[in-house]
Design a protein around this motif. Structure first.
Motif, mmCIF file in Angstrom:
data_model
loop_
_atom_site.group_PDB
_atom_site.id
_atom_site.type_symbol
_atom_site.label_atom_id
_atom_site.label_comp_id
_atom_site.label_asym_id
_atom_site.label_seq_id
_atom_site.Cartn_x
_atom_site.Cartn_y
_atom_site.Cartn_z
ATOM 1 N N ASP A 296 0.835 -1.207 0.000
ATOM 2 C CA ASP A 296 0.000 0.000 0.000
ATOM 3 C C ASP A 296 0.871 1.258 0.000
ATOM 4 O O ASP A 296 0.590 2.217 -0.731
ATOM 5 N N ALA A 297 1.924 1.249 0.814
ATOM 6 C CA ALA A 297 2.815 2.400 0.876
ATOM 7 C C ALA A 297 3.530 2.602 -0.452
ATOM 8 O O ALA A 297 3.658 3.733 -0.945
ATOM 9 N N MET A 298 3.975 1.522 -1.070
ATOM 10 C CA MET A 298 4.646 1.623 -2.367
ATOM 11 C C MET A 298 3.683 2.097 -3.441
ATOM 12 O O MET A 298 4.048 2.868 -4.318
ATOM 13 N N GLN A 299 2.433 1.656 -3.356
ATOM 14 C CA GLN A 299 1.425 2.111 -4.310
ATOM 15 C C GLN A 299 1.218 3.613 -4.181
ATOM 16 O O GLN A 299 1.046 4.307 -5.181
ATOM 17 N N GLY A 300 1.269 4.121 -2.938
ATOM 18 C CA GLY A 300 1.163 5.558 -2.731
ATOM 19 C C GLY A 300 2.311 6.307 -3.384
ATOM 20 O O GLY A 300 2.122 7.378 -3.948
ATOM 21 N N LEU A 301 3.488 5.722 -3.337
ATOM 22 C CA LEU A 301 4.658 6.334 -3.973
ATOM 23 C C LEU A 301 4.514 6.311 -5.490
ATOM 24 O O LEU A 301 4.736 7.314 -6.173
ATOM 25 N N VAL A 302 4.102 5.174 -6.026
ATOM 26 C CA VAL A 302 3.927 5.040 -7.468
ATOM 27 C C VAL A 302 2.846 5.989 -7.960
ATOM 28 O O VAL A 302 2.984 6.608 -9.023
ATOM 29 N N GLY A 303 1.795 6.130 -7.189
ATOM 30 C CA GLY A 303 0.705 7.020 -7.568
ATOM 31 C C GLY A 303 1.140 8.472 -7.651
ATOM 32 O O GLY A 303 0.539 9.269 -8.370
ATOM 33 N N LYS A 304 2.190 8.825 -6.941
ATOM 34 C CA LYS A 304 2.688 10.219 -6.941
ATOM 35 C C LYS A 304 3.619 10.479 -8.123
ATOM 36 O O LYS A 304 3.886 11.620 -8.446
ATOM 37 N N ALA A 305 4.134 9.413 -8.705
ATOM 38 C CA ALA A 305 5.134 9.575 -9.793
ATOM 39 C C ALA A 305 4.489 10.044 -11.084
ATOM 40 O O ALA A 305 3.384 9.831 -11.401
#
Length: 100
Positions: A91-100
């Protein structure tokens, strides 16, 4: 600011390449034996042992050892705590990817 990526949500125990690989493999199976993990992750016995121990110490993986015939068999399985931590990590990594 609301909606910013929070680096503190990235679990450092899981984040290492080999440990992330172990968790990814174990997320899709009930358990995996040492040789299967070693082959899938293309790592050495010693390297895999160190990373399994770190995950085991964190309570994310349960390691069992037994004999099958005369050969030792080491198996690893993700614990419920480990599954929860892995989902939170994703979930945390998805949040990072979503910001890219």
């Amino acid at each position: 600011m609301t909606g910013e990526f929070d680096i503190n949500r990235i679990d450092e125990v899981i984040h290492g390449r080999v440990r992330l690989g172990i968790m990814a493999v174990l997320s899709g199976v009930e358990s995996a034996d040492f040789n299967t993990l070693k082959a899938r992750l293309q790592t050495t016995d010693g390297n895999l042992s160190v990373h399994l121990r770190k995950l085991e110490d964190a309570g994310f993986v349960a390691v069992s050892k037994r004999f099958e015939g005369r050969k030792p068999l080491t198996e690893a399985a993700m614990t419920p705590v480990g599954r929860k931590a892995f989902v939170a990590y994703l979930d945390a990594m998805q949040g990072l990817v979503g910001k890219a």
